[in-house]
Scaffold this motif. Structure first.
Motif, PDB file in Angstrom:
ATOM      1  N   GLU A  97      33.382  40.475  46.761  1.00  0.00           N
ATOM      2  CA  GLU A  97      33.942  41.748  46.283  1.00  0.00           C
ATOM      3  C   GLU A  97      34.489  42.560  47.455  1.00  0.00           C
ATOM      4  O   GLU A  97      35.571  43.158  47.370  1.00  0.00           O
ATOM      5  CB  GLU A  97      32.868  42.563  45.565  1.00  0.00           C
ATOM      6  CG  GLU A  97      32.426  42.004  44.237  1.00  0.00           C
ATOM      7  CD  GLU A  97      31.282  42.802  43.640  1.00  0.00           C
ATOM      8  OE1 GLU A  97      31.425  43.284  42.507  1.00  0.00           O
ATOM      9  OE2 GLU A  97      30.229  42.953  44.305  1.00  0.00           O
TER      10      GLU A  97
ATOM     11  N   LEU B 198      49.294  36.568  38.920  1.00  0.00           N
ATOM     12  CA  LEU B 198      47.856  36.333  39.084  1.00  0.00           C
ATOM     13  C   LEU B 198      47.610  35.136  39.998  1.00  0.00           C
ATOM     14  O   LEU B 198      46.716  35.171  40.860  1.00  0.00           O
ATOM     15  CB  LEU B 198      47.188  36.104  37.721  1.00  0.00           C
ATOM     16  CG  LEU B 198      47.146  37.307  36.771  1.00  0.00           C
ATOM     17  CD1 LEU B 198      46.241  37.007  35.583  1.00  0.00           C
ATOM     18  CD2 LEU B 198      46.661  38.561  37.474  1.00  0.00           C
TER      19      LEU B 198
ATOM     20  N   MET C 131      38.365  42.867  35.903  1.00  0.00           N
ATOM     21  CA  MET C 131      38.595  43.928  36.887  1.00  0.00           C
ATOM     22  C   MET C 131      39.296  45.131  36.243  1.00  0.00           C
ATOM     23  O   MET C 131      38.925  46.287  36.488  1.00  0.00           O
ATOM     24  CB  MET C 131      39.446  43.393  38.040  1.00  0.00           C
ATOM     25  CG  MET C 131      38.721  42.413  38.940  1.00  0.00           C
ATOM     26  SD  MET C 131      39.866  41.492  40.006  1.00  0.00           S
ATOM     27  CE  MET C 131      40.672  42.816  40.880  1.00  0.00           C
TER      28      MET C 131
ATOM     29  N   ASP D  14      42.903  44.381  49.419  1.00  0.00           N
ATOM     30  CA  ASP D  14      43.735  45.296  48.619  1.00  0.00           C
ATOM     31  C   ASP D  14      44.124  46.533  49.423  1.00  0.00           C
ATOM     32  O   ASP D  14      45.270  46.994  49.363  1.00  0.00           O
ATOM     33  CB  ASP D  14      42.990  45.721  47.347  1.00  0.00           C
ATOM     34  CG  ASP D  14      42.888  44.587  46.327  1.00  0.00           C
ATOM     35  OD1 ASP D  14      43.641  43.601  46.469  1.00  0.00           O
ATOM     36  OD2 ASP D  14      42.043  44.683  45.417  1.00  0.00           O
TER      37      ASP D  14
ATOM     38  N   ARG E  24      37.822  41.104  48.790  1.00  0.00           N
ATOM     39  CA  ARG E  24      38.966  41.382  47.911  1.00  0.00           C
ATOM     40  C   ARG E  24      39.383  42.848  48.012  1.00  0.00           C
ATOM     41  O   ARG E  24      40.570  43.168  48.096  1.00  0.00           O
ATOM     42  CB  ARG E  24      38.619  41.027  46.458  1.00  0.00           C
ATOM     43  CG  ARG E  24      39.805  41.192  45.527  1.00  0.00           C
ATOM     44  CD  ARG E  24      39.495  40.665  44.128  1.00  0.00           C
ATOM     45  NE  ARG E  24      39.276  39.229  44.137  1.00  0.00           N
ATOM     46  CZ  ARG E  24      40.252  38.334  44.202  1.00  0.00           C
ATOM     47  NH1 ARG E  24      41.509  38.720  44.283  1.00  0.00           N
ATOM     48  NH2 ARG E  24      39.977  37.051  44.200  1.00  0.00           N
TER      49      ARG E  24
ATOM     50  N   GLN F 224      39.365  36.847  35.403  1.00  0.00           N
ATOM     51  CA  GLN F 224      38.956  37.714  36.519  1.00  0.00           C
ATOM     52  C   GLN F 224      39.728  39.029  36.507  1.00  0.00           C
ATOM     53  O   GLN F 224      39.148  40.104  36.647  1.00  0.00           O
ATOM     54  CB  GLN F 224      39.194  36.992  37.852  1.00  0.00           C
ATOM     55  CG  GLN F 224      38.216  35.886  38.162  1.00  0.00           C
ATOM     56  CD  GLN F 224      38.609  35.141  39.423  1.00  0.00           C
ATOM     57  OE1 GLN F 224      39.780  34.778  39.611  1.00  0.00           O
ATOM     58  NE2 GLN F 224      37.655  34.907  40.300  1.00  0.00           N
ATOM     59  N   PHE F 225      41.055  38.921  36.324  1.00  0.00           N
ATOM     60  CA  PHE F 225      41.867  40.144  36.345  1.00  0.00           C
ATOM     61  C   PHE F 225      41.505  41.051  35.175  1.00  0.00           C
ATOM     62  O   PHE F 225      41.405  42.271  35.325  1.00  0.00           O
ATOM     63  CB  PHE F 225      43.353  39.804  36.301  1.00  0.00           C
ATOM     64  CG  PHE F 225      44.225  41.026  36.221  1.00  0.00           C
ATOM     65  CD1 PHE F 225      44.431  41.814  37.352  1.00  0.00           C
ATOM     66  CD2 PHE F 225      44.791  41.417  35.021  1.00  0.00           C
ATOM     67  CE1 PHE F 225      45.202  42.960  37.284  1.00  0.00           C
ATOM     68  CE2 PHE F 225      45.564  42.560  34.947  1.00  0.00           C
ATOM     69  CZ  PHE F 225      45.779  43.332  36.083  1.00  0.00           C
TER      70      PHE F 225
ATOM     71  N   ASN G 180      47.984  35.986  43.567  1.00  0.00           N
ATOM     72  CA  ASN G 180      46.860  36.773  44.089  1.00  0.00           C
ATOM     73  C   ASN G 180      45.523  36.059  43.911  1.00  0.00           C
ATOM     74  O   ASN G 180      44.470  36.680  44.065  1.00  0.00           O
ATOM     75  CB  ASN G 180      46.822  38.135  43.383  1.00  0.00           C
ATOM     76  CG  ASN G 180      47.932  39.053  43.858  1.00  0.00           C
ATOM     77  OD1 ASN G 180      47.815  39.706  44.885  1.00  0.00           O
ATOM     78  ND2 ASN G 180      49.034  39.083  43.110  1.00  0.00           N
ATOM     79  N   ARG G 181      45.603  34.761  43.584  1.00  0.00           N
ATOM     80  CA  ARG G 181      44.406  33.916  43.471  1.00  0.00           C
ATOM     81  C   ARG G 181      43.393  34.491  42.476  1.00  0.00           C
ATOM     82  O   ARG G 181      42.194  34.579  42.739  1.00  0.00           O
ATOM     83  CB  ARG G 181      43.752  33.733  44.847  1.00  0.00           C
ATOM     84  CG  ARG G 181      44.668  33.025  45.834  1.00  0.00           C
ATOM     85  CD  ARG G 181      44.050  32.916  47.202  1.00  0.00           C
ATOM     86  NE  ARG G 181      44.979  32.305  48.143  1.00  0.00           N
ATOM     87  CZ  ARG G 181      44.746  32.169  49.441  1.00  0.00           C
ATOM     88  NH1 ARG G 181      43.599  32.589  49.950  1.00  0.00           N
ATOM     89  NH2 ARG G 181      45.623  31.607  50.228  1.00  0.00           N
ATOM     90  N   LEU G 182      43.917  34.903  41.317  1.00  0.00           N
ATOM     91  CA  LEU G 182      43.077  35.456  40.266  1.00  0.00           C
ATOM     92  C   LEU G 182      43.321  34.676  38.979  1.00  0.00           C
ATOM     93  O   LEU G 182      44.470  34.338  38.655  1.00  0.00           O
ATOM     94  CB  LEU G 182      43.411  36.926  40.013  1.00  0.00           C
ATOM     95  CG  LEU G 182      42.940  37.961  41.033  1.00  0.00           C
ATOM     96  CD1 LEU G 182      43.585  39.303  40.734  1.00  0.00           C
ATOM     97  CD2 LEU G 182      41.432  38.086  41.011  1.00  0.00           C
ATOM     98  N   SER G 183      42.255  34.439  38.245  1.00  0.00           N
ATOM     99  CA  SER G 183      42.411  33.884  36.907  1.00  0.00           C
ATOM    100  C   SER G 183      42.609  35.047  35.942  1.00  0.00           C
ATOM    101  O   SER G 183      42.233  36.187  36.249  1.00  0.00           O
ATOM    102  CB  SER G 183      41.158  33.096  36.506  1.00  0.00           C
ATOM    103  OG  SER G 183      40.068  33.997  36.328  1.00  0.00           O
TER     104      SER G 183
END
Length: 633
Positions: free
Chosen positions: A53, A138, A151, A60, A56, A147-148, A141-144
């Motif tokens: 966390e 996504l 968030m 950001d 990341r 996950q997004f 930014n290496r996000l599934s």
């Protein structure tokens, strides 16, 4: 032993040994962020904050800073603003807000979450949600998606808590009126100045100089300085050694083909029949009828440019409605859809946008094109050669680092391989060597190392350095005779400041006793100046930005009242009196009342939320890993 390990660190065997050491410390819990549990750097009321966390959130913040400052940020700047602490504080606040949301049973439905994401401009094309664009961003930014969505759901919940706290905050009309008066009241101030420059005829004895020197020795202390030698591995010097194959160029071109695309463009003219925001149906139909009448005239052969000059509400009407060349993304969606559906020379039926009704004529269309590889091959070759030159420069620096120990190794190995060793003059930590960009990075490293020790590879402005401090001069206080002229100058300055202050205070006392600011000025041979009217937020005419002056001036309660002390600003002393005051009229307040209340409410809500967050933090159990705190605080 440590030197031997350092020299061997690049070998595969040593890397394996070092990895075992790292894993041992992780699992034993010695000196790691993970001393409580794997990946945990803090807890908030028992809930963990993980290293993932943190990483990341940190990334950001860095990305936002790069956008804000155009990429012009370096490690020194990041240390100065303590990005690590910002990232951790942000995570702690988020955990606290989500815990409150849970306590108050706040929730976000799946429908509300989907709607919120669909409305995000980053995921839209032509004003509509674009699933392909969503998935692409996504992935970048290496996000599934899961996950997004989690968030963003947490972001919405945190916002709900904030709204819950501040929604009861209100601003009364009395508060708004008081603020309006405070902000907009203007005053005119008269003043007399006393400058040290007027009191330069001052006798200074050797005893004065000696006494001042004894009391202020630290002021004349020279900072420590160091001399260093270094090798500069400049990538520019290795460009000729960089070999770029045709296959590498072709692969680069294929990976970055979008960079060589020219989007389709249209050149068009239009006639705009404008409408107000949120028009009623009658207005829409009326304007639509006007647009169709003009459209009929245009397609029947009347000159389009003259029609635009006569009927169009767009500034382009002066140029016959010409809009020039643009891409699809440059215009609002309905306009673009219409333009790019026409053939050159064709006039389209009126189309409605938020601006009104448009009659459009397509002048010219240029389809999307791709620059052929042959036309950009040389540029790509140069770009790849520069990249490879950077890699070669680093490899050469690493080779030199691996074979150079302390002492004269750097000189001997540089001579052996044909590298130039440069030597600096003495420099301080604050200034660094004159001929090196970002010299503070170089200077900080030089002061960290013992004399004779060779540094790790330093990266400065895209180049690489190995440096070795050779000699240090410790900070010292010079003898009085060495700095006597400087000390004398400081004594004169101090005495002239004191003389100016005494003169200002004497004038102030006389003005009060005589009851006349004007008479006191005449008797002292001083000129009275006036600021003209200014508010609390203005720069003062003739003086500039001077918060002390402003505060003192607005503290005077009566017209012709004199402030009870002389005000010291920069190199001058001011004695001031209030000449006039202009309080804004009630009608001015009524005109701006709603905007003032809105602005004050936003400010008051922000203060309320910050105070609430501070209290929440104070009453929560927040524990930060000792190792994390030591490294980043």
């Amino acid at each position: 032993m440590l030197d031997a390990m350092r020299r061997s660190a690049r070998s595969l065997g040593m890397k394996f040994v070092l990895m075992l050491i790292v894993l041992t410390f992780v699992f034993m819990g010695a000196g790691s962020f993970m001393s409580r549990s794997p990946g945990e750097i803090a807890t908030v009321n028992g809930e963990p904050v993980t290293i993932e966390e943190f990483q990341r959130t940190y990334a950001d913040i860095i990305e936002n800073l790069r956008r804000q400052f155009g990429g012009n940020i370096d490690d020194e700047f990041l240390r100065m603003i303590n990005v690590e602490r910002q990232a951790l504080d942000s995570l702690i606040d988020k955990k606290l807000l989500l815990q409150v949301a849970d306590e108050k049973s706040l929730s976000v439905t799946d429908e509300a979450l989907v709607d919120a994401i669909a409305r995000m401009p980053a995921f839209q094309t032509a004003g509509r949600f674009d699933q392909e664009k969503y998935n692409l961003l996504l992935r970048q930014n290496r996000l599934s998606p899961k996950q997004f969505e989690t968030m963003h759901k947490e972001t919405i919940l945190a916002r709900q808590v904030q709204n819950f706290i501040v929604n009861t905050v209100a601003v009364s009309e009395t508060e708004a009126r008081a603020w309006f008066e405070w902000e907009n009241t203007k005053i005119d101030v008269e003043y007399v100045t006393f400058s040290p420059a007027d009191f330069q005829d001052i006798d200074v004895s050797d005893d004065d100089i000696a006494a001042y020197y004894e009391e202020n020795k630290e002021k004349y202390k020279t900072p420590a300085s160091v001399k260093a030698r270094y090798i500069h591995f400049n990538p520019e010097k290795f460009v000729s050694a960089a070999r770029v194959s045709d296959e590498e160029i072709a692969a680069f071109y294929a990976r970055n083909e979008s960079d060589y695309k020219t989007p389709e463009t249209a050149t068009a003219s239009h006639i705009l029949i404008s409408m107000p925001e949120n028009p009623d149906p009658e207005t829409v139909e009326e304007k639509k009828g006007n647009a169709f009448e003009i459209y009929e005239k245009a397609i029947s052969g009347e000159d389009f440019s003259e029609l635009a000059r006569t009927y169009s509400d767009c500034p382009s009407s002066e140029d016959g409605g010409r809009l020039g060349s643009f891409s699809r993304q440059d215009m609002v969606a309905p306009f673009s859809e219409k333009v790019f559906s026409l053939e050159p020379g064709e006039i389209g039926e009126p189309v409605r946008t938020r601006f009104g009704w448009h009659v459009i004529r397509l002048e010219e269309y240029q389809p999307e094109s791709v620059m052929p590889l042959a036309s950009v091959e040389n540029d790509i070759r140069k770009q790849l050669a520069r990249q490879k030159a950077g890699d070669i420069a680093y490899e050469r620096a690493m080779e030199m680092y691996d074979i150079s120990f302390d002492g004269d190794d750097l000189l001997e190995n540089a001579e052996r391989f044909g590298y130039e060793v440069e030597t600096t003059d003495f420099f301080t930590r604050a200034e660094g060597p004159e001929n090196i960009e970002q010299s503070s990075v170089f200077a900080n490293k030089a002061f960290e190392l013992p004399i004779g020790q060779i540094s790790d590879i330093l990266t400065i402005n895209g180049a690489y350095y190995l440096l070795q401090p050779m000699e240090i001069k410790e900070a010292e206080i010079p003898e009085l005779q060495v700095v006597k002229a400087e000390v004398k100058k400081d004594v004169v300055e101090e005495k002239s400041i004191r003389a100016a202050q005494n003169a200002a205070e004497t004038f102030l006392e006389n003005a009060r006793e005589e009851g006349s600011f004007i008479d006191a000025a005449q008797n002292a041979g001083r000129t009275i100046a006036s600021t003209d009217f200014f508010t609390r937020d203005d720069q003062i005419p003739g003086i500039g930005q001077a918060p002390e002056f402003v505060k003192a001036a607005f503290d005077i309660r009566e017209i012709n009242g004199i402030h009870d002390s002389a005000i010291h600003i920069a190199d001058r002393f001011f004695v001031i009196r209030l000449a006039e005051q202009n309080i804004p009229e009630e009608s001015e307040f009524e005109e701006k009342k709603d905007r003032i209340k809105t602005r004050m409410a936003a400010r008051k809500q922000q203060e309320t939320f910050e105070n609430w967050m501070a209290a929440l933090r104070k009453n929560s159990e927040i524990q930060i890993s000792d190792r994390f705190a030591q490294q980043f605080n």
